[in-house]
Design a protein around this motif. Structure first.
Motif, PDB file in Angstrom:
ATOM      1  N   ASP A  94       0.835  -1.200   0.000  1.00  0.00           N
ATOM      2  CA  ASP A  94       0.000   0.000   0.000  1.00  0.00           C
ATOM      3  C   ASP A  94       0.871   1.253   0.000  1.00  0.00           C
ATOM      4  O   ASP A  94       0.634   2.196  -0.760  1.00  0.00           O
ATOM      5  CB  ASP A  94      -0.917  -0.011   1.219  1.00  0.00           C
ATOM      6  N   LEU A  95       1.893   1.258   0.845  1.00  0.00           N
ATOM      7  CA  LEU A  95       2.785   2.415   0.927  1.00  0.00           C
ATOM      8  C   LEU A  95       3.523   2.640  -0.391  1.00  0.00           C
ATOM      9  O   LEU A  95       3.633   3.768  -0.874  1.00  0.00           O
ATOM     10  CB  LEU A  95       3.781   2.202   2.069  1.00  0.00           C
ATOM     11  N   ALA A  96       4.015   1.557  -0.976  1.00  0.00           N
ATOM     12  CA  ALA A  96       4.723   1.666  -2.258  1.00  0.00           C
ATOM     13  C   ALA A  96       3.797   2.177  -3.358  1.00  0.00           C
ATOM     14  O   ALA A  96       4.207   2.974  -4.203  1.00  0.00           O
ATOM     15  CB  ALA A  96       5.309   0.310  -2.650  1.00  0.00           C
ATOM     16  N   THR A  97       2.548   1.749  -3.339  1.00  0.00           N
ATOM     17  CA  THR A  97       1.576   2.214  -4.326  1.00  0.00           C
ATOM     18  C   THR A  97       1.336   3.714  -4.181  1.00  0.00           C
ATOM     19  O   THR A  97       1.215   4.445  -5.182  1.00  0.00           O
ATOM     20  CB  THR A  97       0.251   1.437  -4.169  1.00  0.00           C
ATOM     21  N   GLN A  98       1.285   4.192  -2.932  1.00  0.00           N
ATOM     22  CA  GLN A  98       1.124   5.628  -2.703  1.00  0.00           C
ATOM     23  C   GLN A  98       2.338   6.410  -3.210  1.00  0.00           C
ATOM     24  O   GLN A  98       2.191   7.486  -3.809  1.00  0.00           O
ATOM     25  CB  GLN A  98       0.928   5.914  -1.215  1.00  0.00           C
ATOM     26  N   VAL A  99       3.538   5.873  -2.962  1.00  0.00           N
ATOM     27  CA  VAL A  99       4.755   6.538  -3.441  1.00  0.00           C
ATOM     28  C   VAL A  99       4.754   6.577  -4.971  1.00  0.00           C
ATOM     29  O   VAL A  99       5.116   7.586  -5.580  1.00  0.00           O
ATOM     30  CB  VAL A  99       6.017   5.840  -2.905  1.00  0.00           C
ATOM     31  N   GLN A 100       4.358   5.475  -5.601  1.00  0.00           N
ATOM     32  CA  GLN A 100       4.256   5.433  -7.065  1.00  0.00           C
ATOM     33  C   GLN A 100       3.347   6.542  -7.566  1.00  0.00           C
ATOM     34  O   GLN A 100       3.700   7.288  -8.488  1.00  0.00           O
ATOM     35  CB  GLN A 100       3.674   4.090  -7.519  1.00  0.00           C
ATOM     36  N   ALA A 101       2.160   6.647  -6.972  1.00  0.00           N
ATOM     37  CA  ALA A 101       1.197   7.659  -7.409  1.00  0.00           C
ATOM     38  C   ALA A 101       1.772   9.062  -7.228  1.00  0.00           C
ATOM     39  O   ALA A 101       1.601   9.929  -8.093  1.00  0.00           O
ATOM     40  CB  ALA A 101      -0.110   7.509  -6.631  1.00  0.00           C
ATOM     41  N   LEU A 102       2.470   9.281  -6.128  1.00  0.00           N
ATOM     42  CA  LEU A 102       3.069  10.590  -5.868  1.00  0.00           C
ATOM     43  C   LEU A 102       4.114  10.927  -6.921  1.00  0.00           C
ATOM     44  O   LEU A 102       4.156  12.042  -7.439  1.00  0.00           O
ATOM     45  CB  LEU A 102       3.693  10.585  -4.466  1.00  0.00           C
ATOM     46  N   LEU A 103       4.957   9.955  -7.265  1.00  0.00           N
ATOM     47  CA  LEU A 103       6.039  10.212  -8.221  1.00  0.00           C
ATOM     48  C   LEU A 103       5.562  10.201  -9.672  1.00  0.00           C
ATOM     49  O   LEU A 103       6.264  10.702 -10.554  1.00  0.00           O
ATOM     50  CB  LEU A 103       7.158   9.191  -8.032  1.00  0.00           C
ATOM     51  N   GLU A 104       4.408   9.625  -9.923  1.00  0.00           N
ATOM     52  CA  GLU A 104       3.861   9.634 -11.275  1.00  0.00           C
ATOM     53  C   GLU A 104       3.079  10.911 -11.557  1.00  0.00           C
ATOM     54  O   GLU A 104       2.806  11.231 -12.713  1.00  0.00           O
ATOM     55  CB  GLU A 104       2.982   8.401 -11.504  1.00  0.00           C
ATOM     56  N   ASP A 105       2.717  11.645 -10.515  1.00  0.00           N
ATOM     57  CA  ASP A 105       2.041  12.931 -10.679  1.00  0.00           C
ATOM     58  C   ASP A 105       3.083  13.983 -11.037  1.00  0.00           C
ATOM     59  O   ASP A 105       4.092  14.140 -10.341  1.00  0.00           O
ATOM     60  CB  ASP A 105       1.333  13.308  -9.378  1.00  0.00           C
ATOM     61  N   ALA A 106       2.865  14.711 -12.123  1.00  0.00           N
ATOM     62  CA  ALA A 106       3.874  15.639 -12.631  1.00  0.00           C
ATOM     63  C   ALA A 106       4.262  16.698 -11.604  1.00  0.00           C
ATOM     64  O   ALA A 106       5.447  17.038 -11.458  1.00  0.00           O
ATOM     65  CB  ALA A 106       3.377  16.307 -13.909  1.00  0.00           C
ATOM     66  N   ARG A 107       3.293  17.219 -10.870  1.00  0.00           N
ATOM     67  CA  ARG A 107       3.584  18.303  -9.932  1.00  0.00           C
ATOM     68  C   ARG A 107       4.432  17.824  -8.758  1.00  0.00           C
ATOM     69  O   ARG A 107       5.441  18.426  -8.412  1.00  0.00           O
ATOM     70  CB  ARG A 107       2.283  18.926  -9.423  1.00  0.00           C
ATOM     71  N   THR A 108       4.000  16.736  -8.128  1.00  0.00           N
ATOM     72  CA  THR A 108       4.753  16.263  -6.967  1.00  0.00           C
ATOM     73  C   THR A 108       6.101  15.682  -7.389  1.00  0.00           C
ATOM     74  O   THR A 108       7.086  15.812  -6.660  1.00  0.00           O
ATOM     75  CB  THR A 108       3.941  15.220  -6.173  1.00  0.00           C
ATOM     76  N   ARG A 109       6.154  15.052  -8.558  1.00  0.00           N
ATOM     77  CA  ARG A 109       7.442  14.555  -9.051  1.00  0.00           C
ATOM     78  C   ARG A 109       8.428  15.704  -9.232  1.00  0.00           C
ATOM     79  O   ARG A 109       9.603  15.592  -8.879  1.00  0.00           O
ATOM     80  CB  ARG A 109       7.264  13.805 -10.370  1.00  0.00           C
ATOM     81  N   ALA A 110       7.953  16.829  -9.750  1.00  0.00           N
ATOM     82  CA  ALA A 110       8.822  17.988  -9.941  1.00  0.00           C
ATOM     83  C   ALA A 110       9.351  18.512  -8.619  1.00  0.00           C
ATOM     84  O   ALA A 110      10.516  18.919  -8.516  1.00  0.00           O
ATOM     85  CB  ALA A 110       8.061  19.090 -10.678  1.00  0.00           C
ATOM     86  N   VAL A 111       8.521  18.499  -7.584  1.00  0.00           N
ATOM     87  CA  VAL A 111       8.970  18.940  -6.261  1.00  0.00           C
ATOM     88  C   VAL A 111      10.051  18.012  -5.728  1.00  0.00           C
ATOM     89  O   VAL A 111      11.089  18.461  -5.232  1.00  0.00           O
ATOM     90  CB  VAL A 111       7.779  18.998  -5.274  1.00  0.00           C
ATOM     91  N   VAL A 112       9.817  16.715  -5.826  1.00  0.00           N
ATOM     92  CA  VAL A 112      10.789  15.741  -5.338  1.00  0.00           C
ATOM     93  C   VAL A 112      12.109  15.873  -6.093  1.00  0.00           C
ATOM     94  O   VAL A 112      13.197  15.881  -5.482  1.00  0.00           O
ATOM     95  CB  VAL A 112      10.225  14.308  -5.461  1.00  0.00           C
TER      96      VAL A 112
END
Length: 197
Positions: A94-112
């Motif tokens: 579940d946690l890994a799936t949330q991280v995937q979604a966060l990093l696949e989103d263009a905005r949050t990926r750009a922040v990271v």
């Protein structure tokens, strides 16, 4: 509390949550980080982009590093839910799936990406990123406490090693290789890590 600001909630260290428009302030801060990098991030720039007077910002955050710290720690787009599926495998999946979604989103990926790139060059930002990661590990400690209670992990296990291995694999796949992960990749990754443990 500054005049006219109400409804603030405490942050870490007993500080208040900030002015009423803190979500807009945090969004402006993270937007400037992604577009101009840490060097180009200024309190004045955040004030202009958020429409909040810079004296208000300085009242709550005396430096850009303090503002960025709170933006990273308390911004909604970077938050992860605490899973409780009844097993370590389920919680990590579940946690890994949330991280995937966060990093696949263009905005949050750009922040990271901006935070990680800046951390290589700036000690202050490196400390902020380290603090952010430690905060997230602390928030997810119940996953590992429950796993020890269920005898899925030894009592002396260091969860930071497991989290680093899982996050590192996801970051390399999504940020460097730009390769979609999907549930099959997540399942294989978690299985490999837990068999190793």
């Amino acid at each position: 509390m500054p005049a006219g600001e109400t409804g603030a909630k405490p942050l870490s260290g007993g500080r208040q949550a900030g002015p009423r428009r803190r979500d807009e302030i945090f969004a402006a801060c993270l937007d400037l980080l992604t577009t101009h990098g840490y060097d180009g991030l200024t309190i004045e720039g955040v004030a202009q982009r958020s429409g909040v007077n810079k004296t208000t910002l300085y009242r709550w955050w005396p430096s850009k590093s303090e503002l960025l710290r709170d933006a990273l720690l308390h911004s909604g787009p970077l938050s992860l839910d605490l899973p409780d599926t009844g097993s370590l495998t389920g919680d990590l999946t579940d946690l890994a799936t949330q991280v995937q979604a966060l990093l696949e989103d263009a905005r949050t990926r750009a922040v990271v990406e901006a935070a990680l790139v800046g951390a290589v060059r700036h000690q202050a930002l490196r400390e902020l990123v380290t603090h952010f990661l430690e905060d997230r590990l602390g928030r997810h400690q119940p996953i590992f406490t429950r796993a020890v209670e269920r005898k899925e992990l030894p009592a002396d296990f260091d969860p930071a090693l497991l989290v680093d291995a899982m996050a590192g694999a996801l970051w390399i796949r999504l940020l460097v290789r730009r390769t979609p992960t999907g549930s099959a990749f997540t399942d294989r990754l978690i299985s490999m890590l837990l068999r190793g443990i």
